[in-house]
Design a protein around this motif. Structure first.
Motif, PDB file in Angstrom:
ATOM      1  N   GLN A  11       0.801  -1.213   0.000  1.00  0.00           N
ATOM      2  CA  GLN A  11       0.000   0.000   0.000  1.00  0.00           C
ATOM      3  C   GLN A  11       0.845   1.280   0.000  1.00  0.00           C
ATOM      4  O   GLN A  11       0.339   2.357   0.321  1.00  0.00           O
ATOM      5  CB  GLN A  11      -0.956  -0.023   1.193  1.00  0.00           C
ATOM      6  CG  GLN A  11      -2.003  -1.138   1.055  1.00  0.00           C
ATOM      7  CD  GLN A  11      -3.066  -1.112   2.127  1.00  0.00           C
ATOM      8  OE1 GLN A  11      -2.782  -0.778   3.270  1.00  0.00           O
ATOM      9  NE2 GLN A  11      -4.290  -1.475   1.758  1.00  0.00           N
ATOM     10  N   ILE A  60      -8.928  -4.776  -7.112  1.00  0.00           N
ATOM     11  CA  ILE A  60      -8.191  -4.039  -6.081  1.00  0.00           C
ATOM     12  C   ILE A  60      -9.154  -3.487  -5.034  1.00  0.00           C
ATOM     13  O   ILE A  60      -8.889  -3.546  -3.827  1.00  0.00           O
ATOM     14  CB  ILE A  60      -7.364  -2.901  -6.718  1.00  0.00           C
ATOM     15  CG1 ILE A  60      -6.213  -3.488  -7.555  1.00  0.00           C
ATOM     16  CG2 ILE A  60      -6.809  -1.962  -5.655  1.00  0.00           C
ATOM     17  CD1 ILE A  60      -5.468  -2.457  -8.376  1.00  0.00           C
ATOM     18  N   GLY A  65      -7.483  -3.219  -1.530  1.00  0.00           N
ATOM     19  CA  GLY A  65      -6.158  -2.721  -1.889  1.00  0.00           C
ATOM     20  C   GLY A  65      -5.035  -3.485  -1.216  1.00  0.00           C
ATOM     21  O   GLY A  65      -3.944  -2.946  -1.000  1.00  0.00           O
TER      22      GLY A  65
END
Length: 460
Positions: A11, A60, A65
């Motif tokens: 991330q 995603i 994510g």
């Protein structure tokens, strides 16, 4: 514990100066395979690029994510799409694809409710491995025909283009290192395209037709205004939209459903394998967090998005996992950037013209290797899971699946009013394999001694 060799974690946001380069690497890695599927199935390559980008962005989002995976066109659906196209047309294929996505959704809900242990009982390696082999070898005649023949007749010049493409692809995969070692398909296509251009000029035999590319380029450079420039540069892909281009309930056909939906069971097994590899590469347990149910749901939603646009079903790509392994850049922002670039590419006229101009023998040469790799990956599943084919039960199941699938067997089921439903080839072999696995004694031997769900320690 964090891997010190990680350049960007999942991330982390890359610097703008590197973001584009990292994303382009992933775009190149998926490009050759993603355009090959629509090329072989008479679907739009531009739509395939757009749907792969949108599907990846949806994936995603659904996985919060937390999984850096790119999704592209699934090879497992090539034969079902081709067969279904003859029965229900493009609309029928899209309905079948949508229902295959629904299967992903159902399986993800079951996994969320009951965990992952049960799925190995439904998808033992002794069934899934041979079915994957069938997928690869069943496509072999298509690859050879594309490589050798023009309108059903042998052409030595065209076959030379296929041979050169295959040789370049093999050398690139064996000799090239780093990022270039991950894009041998793209390198092979570029090399074969260049050879076709040269051989066409020398022999006068039209292996390559660049008239569409030249027309698109001429239109761009001859633009007299900004408006004309953008109009010549961009196009709207040939989307196939439900309730606009076709009525879903009118094209719904049970034969198409039975051709396409069962393949989702096989691709789920491939998806699980990809998640295992990705987890090991990234040093995280993606099966546990965000969870296999989320990743499978993301895969299914991506396939449903493609079905709403007229693109082929999507699946996670091993090529892009390879990019992650080499670059150690695991950022989902990089994957998202590649998805956005793929969407843009689908709307750029000259790119779609270049893709459309790729000679059939060039794609045939690449397909010879790719389809063989698919078959070999099924064999590898049997080896990795240590399935003993010396045990008669396993030998019987795998043998029956292979002959029925590759031999093209089919079953016609009467449904009244003179109509029949056909279950053919790969779908039939998968059905029979699952039934044999359920009724024959000694089920535990079909799982092998390896663990399909072994995963790394959770480092988070």
């Amino acid at each position: 514990m964090t891997d010190k060799n990680v350049v960007l974690d999942v991330q982390e946001v890359p610097k703008i100066s590197k973001w584009l380069i990292f994303s382009i690497q992933h775009l190149f890695a998926m490009f050759g395979s993603t355009i090959l599927v629509p090329y072989l199935t008479d679907l739009s390559t531009a739509v395939a690029l757009v749907s792969s980008g949108l599907g990846t962005l949806a994936y995603i989002f659904i996985t919060k994510g937390q999984i850096p995976a790119y999704l592209g066109s699934s090879f497992a659906f090539i034969t079902p799409i081709t067969s279904a196209m003859a029965i229900g047309g493009t609309g029928g294929v899209m309905v079948g694809s949508f229902l295959a996505g629904i299967v992903y959704g159902i399986l993800s809900l079951l996994i969320a409710a009951f965990g992952t242990d049960w799925i190995i009982k439904v998808l033992p390696p002794v069934v899934v491995g041979p079915v994957i082999i069938v997928i690869g070898l069943g496509l072999a005649p298509t690859a050879v025909d594309m490589a050798m023949n023009v309108n059903g007749e042998y052409s030595g010049v065209h076959f030379s283009a296929a041979a050169v493409t295959l040789l370049i692809t093999i050398l690139a995969s064996l000799l090239f290192k780093g990022i270039f070692g991950l894009i041998p398909i793209l390198i092979g296509i570029i090399g074969g395209y260049t050879y076709s251009l040269v051989i066409t000029a020398i022999t006068g035999i039209a292996v390559l037709d660049t008239s569409g590319v030249r027309a698109a380029w001429t239109q761009i450079i001859s633009s007299n205004s900004v408006g004309e420039f953008f109009q010549s540069l961009f196009l709207v892909p040939d989307f196939v939209i439900p309730f606009v281009d076709y009525q879903p309930f009118e094209v719904l056909n049970l034969s198409v459903v039975l051709l396409m939906v069962p393949i989702a069971v096989v691709t789920v097994a491939e998806h699980i394998g990809d998640q295992m590899v990705l987890s090991k590469v990234a040093g995280k347990n993606f099966i546990k967090k965000p969870g296999l149910h989320r990743s499978i749901m993301g895969d299914g939603v991506a396939t449903m998005i493609a079905s709403f646009l007229g693109g082929p079903p999507n699946t996670t790509y091993g090529e892009n996992i390879g990019v992650l392994a080499i670059t150690r850049v695991f950022s989902v922002f990089v994957i998202g950037g590649a998805a956005i670039l793929a969407i843009l590419f689908g709307f750029i006229r000259i790119i779609t013209e270049v893709i459309s101009s790729i000679p059939t023998p060039v794609m045939g040469g690449v397909s010879i290797l790719l389809f063989g790799i698919i078959a070999s990956s099924g064999l590898r599943m049997l080896i990795d899971n240590q399935v003993d084919l010396g045990i008669k039960r396993n030998l019987v199941i795998s043998s029956v699946i292979l002959v029925i699938g590759i031999g093209g067997a089919y079953v016609n089921i009467p449904i009244g009013n003179g109509q029949v439903v056909t279950i053919a080839g790969m779908a039939l072999s998968a059905f029979i394999g699952l039934i044999l696995n359920l009724i024959l004694p000694g089920k535990e031997t079909g799982y092998g001694n390896g663990s399909m769900f072994s995963s790394p320690e959770d480092d988070q």
